[in-house]
Scaffold this motif. Sequence first.
Motif, PDB file in Angstrom:
ATOM      1  N   ARG A  40       0.863  -1.180   0.000  1.00  0.00           N
ATOM      2  CA  ARG A  40       0.000   0.000   0.000  1.00  0.00           C
ATOM      3  C   ARG A  40       0.900   1.231   0.000  1.00  0.00           C
ATOM      4  O   ARG A  40       1.943   1.242   0.660  1.00  0.00           O
ATOM      5  N   GLY A  92      -1.047   6.791   2.012  1.00  0.00           N
ATOM      6  CA  GLY A  92      -1.505   6.929   3.387  1.00  0.00           C
ATOM      7  C   GLY A  92      -1.393   8.379   3.806  1.00  0.00           C
ATOM      8  O   GLY A  92      -0.323   8.989   3.711  1.00  0.00           O
ATOM      9  N   GLY A 125      -5.627   4.756   4.683  1.00  0.00           N
ATOM     10  CA  GLY A 125      -4.638   3.683   4.633  1.00  0.00           C
ATOM     11  C   GLY A 125      -3.880   3.541   3.342  1.00  0.00           C
ATOM     12  O   GLY A 125      -3.249   2.505   3.102  1.00  0.00           O
ATOM     13  N   GLY A 126      -3.922   4.550   2.491  1.00  0.00           N
ATOM     14  CA  GLY A 126      -3.166   4.466   1.249  1.00  0.00           C
ATOM     15  C   GLY A 126      -3.832   3.552   0.227  1.00  0.00           C
ATOM     16  O   GLY A 126      -4.794   2.849   0.506  1.00  0.00           O
ATOM     17  N   PRO A 144      -8.398   4.839  -1.368  1.00  0.00           N
ATOM     18  CA  PRO A 144      -7.890   4.451  -0.055  1.00  0.00           C
ATOM     19  C   PRO A 144      -8.987   4.397   1.011  1.00  0.00           C
ATOM     20  O   PRO A 144      -9.845   5.280   1.074  1.00  0.00           O
ATOM     21  N   CYS A 149       5.151   6.985   9.744  1.00  0.00           N
ATOM     22  CA  CYS A 149       4.005   6.208  10.233  1.00  0.00           C
ATOM     23  C   CYS A 149       3.972   6.217  11.761  1.00  0.00           C
ATOM     24  O   CYS A 149       2.899   6.351  12.368  1.00  0.00           O
TER      25      CYS A 149
END
Length: 329
Positions: A26, A29, A150-151, A162, A211
């Motif tokens: 992924r 985000g 969440g991408g 996403p 993140c």
Amino acid sequence: MTTKVEVSTSGRLHMGFFDLHGGLGRKFGSIGLSLSEPNLVLDAKRSKSLDVSAAKAVPESVVARVAKVARQILTQMNIDDAVDINISEAVPEHSGLGSGTQMALATGAAISHLYQLNLTSMQIATITGRGKRSGVGISAFDYGGLLVDGGRDVVSTHASPPPMLARYDFPEEWAILLIFDSSEHGVHGEQEKIAFNELPVFPESLAAHLCRHVLMQAMPALIERDLLSFGQSIQVLQQHVGDYFAPIQGGRYASRLVSAVLERMESMCVPCFGQSSWGPTGFAIFENQLEAERHLLQLKTDFTEHALSWKICSPRNHGAKFSKYVITA
């Protein structure tokens, strides 16, 4: 008797991507915030032919984009009739406030209501090609507030926009200052696609670092209403992502004027500031309206360039509003 549907939505801040590496399947985000202003307001009713009009202050380019979206949806859903749309307010285009997504979703939602199509915002986004990297604008339309997505799935060739991972009410007392530069436009369209293709691979270790800042600093700080800690997390995102995009946008921030304002804010110890998306719009967040007004008074003294303008607004902790009216034909 004719039914008219009015849709009201607003711009959003895109505060930064936290995984531009994509090694887990992924990519992107992002974290963003729905704003009380500027607004997009349009109304629509059924019609035999497509007609889009607008208030005098709304640019012709907005009219053309709304008409294009309406054609896409009518064609995709095999609707023989059309809609008559009037736009009374619009979010500034190519300013980093997500105007394109809000236009697409508002237009699609109006058509869906009129023709009882039951389209979700995700479905409208897919039809109109929105949400290819960030889902913040879609979630802002549906829910408002502070949003984390969440991408996009980079493995599937038919990935959906996403998904939203988290949504919080943003503190109503925190005031948001927007800084506009009318002399610049943010990267968009084909230029944006080329930019992502030309940029080097984002370091995996840095993506992990960002993140962590979102999960372990920004999100808990928001719940605890700790603006200083929340702002520190956003600054980390802004610095690393801004520097990564610098070869495309000419620096950490797209606008020379906005960049100077943000540097001044740093010297004033403003807790949270940055650029929304590709800019050129900048933002700053303050503990309350009084603090925002006090800082703005100083900024207006320090920066007198005609291209700069300012707006203090609030968070929008709800999604788009819909109103139905029955009018005489």
